[in-house]
Write an enzyme that holds these catalytic residues in place. Structure first.
Site, PDB file in Angstrom:
ATOM      1  CB  CYS A 111      -7.221  -4.151  -6.073  1.00 23.29           C
ATOM      2  SG  CYS A 111      -8.769  -5.020  -6.218  1.00 23.29           S
ATOM      3  CG  HIS A 112      -5.290  -9.912  -7.067  1.00 26.07           C
ATOM      4  ND1 HIS A 112      -5.788  -9.506  -8.367  1.00 26.07           N
ATOM      5  CD2 HIS A 112      -4.319 -10.693  -7.922  1.00 26.07           C
ATOM      6  CE1 HIS A 112      -5.209  -9.793  -9.495  1.00 26.07           C
ATOM      7  NE2 HIS A 112      -4.314 -10.589  -9.092  1.00 26.07           N
ATOM      8  CE1 TYR A 131      -3.943  -1.785   0.461  1.00 24.59           C
ATOM      9  CE2 TYR A 131      -2.943  -3.356   1.807  1.00 24.59           C
ATOM     10  CZ  TYR A 131      -3.925  -3.054   1.294  1.00 24.59           C
ATOM     11  OH  TYR A 131      -4.940  -3.932   1.112  1.00 24.59           O
ATOM     12  CD  GLU A 134      -1.773 -12.599 -10.416  1.00 26.11           C
ATOM     13  OE1 GLU A 134      -1.159 -11.920  -9.726  1.00 26.11           O
ATOM     14  OE2 GLU A 134      -2.498 -12.048 -11.219  1.00 26.11           O
ATOM     15  CG  ASN A 160     -10.599  -2.097  -8.601  1.00 24.00           C
ATOM     16  OD1 ASN A 160     -10.759  -1.832  -9.558  1.00 24.00           O
ATOM     17  ND2 ASN A 160      -9.665  -3.161  -8.646  1.00 24.00           N
TER      18      ASN A 160
END
Length: 267
Positions: free
Chosen positions: A177-178, A146, A204, A169
């Site tokens: 945003c993850h 952040y 990912e 979002n």
């Protein structure tokens, strides 16, 4: 005098030549079309799909993906109301299924599937627009804190505002945003639920543990120098947070085009 008046009246009542009429219409058409564009509202195609992340409401405009809402989370009516303020909504299941197929591809290892254009019409704040635009530059297999994301938009002390921006979002997954986590290495919250954040991060390359922390193999990557380091490397600790990303492992950093630090030798 009377004869002249009658001649003038006859001339005024004579039929207009077609060529003259076409010329007059041609001159006014651009003005009419400009006025119609102002009056005509943009359209958005909406539909509902099932996905590995649950049932999703999808909205897509001619400019790009405009909204994704997790239907098991409250607020669907608010999302629809926001869309109606900006668009005329048209039900289109084919459009939603196409986007659903792209989400499926993410879980099959095709991370390019989320590179489609997005439409940020539902975003009111310039700060939020800059944050979302910067966030889309964080590649799959990497995350940013952040604090780091706040620094990229020029306001490093705005971590709370970044948190609120991620929570609101309108286009999760495609505006990722993850990929935003806390500075202590824990993954933090997610508007679509923490379980879905874990699913996306694992897809990912991040092996998120039960403690909701990033794996020990994670490395720090510097976007300006193109070098990645171990988290405890002195070079990584001195780096500008606005330029740093956290990669799942050395392999992910290498795929992103970074090279290993010669001091800490993380590879």
């Amino acid at each position: 005098m009377k004869t002249n008046r009658m001649a003038t009246q006859a001339k005024e009542s004579a039929p207009i030549d077609d060529r003259v009429l076409d010329a007059m219409i041609g001159q006014t058409r651009p003005r009419i079309e400009r006025a119609m564009k102002i009056l005509r509202r943009p359209q958005a195609r909406v539909g509902v799909i099932s996905s590995p992340l649950g049932r999703l409401l999808i909205a897509e405009s001619d400019r790009g993906l405009a909204a994704i809402h997790f239907l098991f989370i409250s607020g669907g009516e608010r999302t629809l109301a926001m869309l109606r303020r900006k668009f005329d909504l048209i039900e289109n299941d084919a459009s939603a299924r196409r986007i659903g197929a792209e989400i499926d591809r993410v879980f099959e290892g095709d991370f390019s599937a989320t590179a489609r254009p997005v439409d940020l019409s539902l975003v009111e704040s310039d700060f939020q627009r800059r944050a979302y635009t910067s966030l889309r530059k964080v590649p799959p297999g990497a995350v940013i804190t952040y604090h780091g994301l706040a620094a990229t938009v020029g306001q490093p002390d705005s971590q709370r505002a970044i948190g609120n921006t991620m929570a609101s979002n309108p286009i999760p997954i495609f505006v990722p945003c993850h990929r935003v986590i806390r500075s202590d290495g824990t993954i933090g919250n997610y508007g679509g639920g923490v379980d879905n954040k874990i699913k996306l991060l694992r897809a990912e390359g991040f092996e998120v543990g039960r403690d909701l922390r990033l794996p020990a193999l994670a490395v720090m990557g510097h976007r300006r120098t193109g070098i990645f380091c171990r988290p405890d490397c002195s070079a990584a600790r001195r780096a500008d947070p606005a330029k740093m990303l956290i990669f799942a492992d050395a392999k992910c950093a290498g795929h992103a085009g970074l090279r290993a630090c010669k001091l800490c030798k993380p590879a």
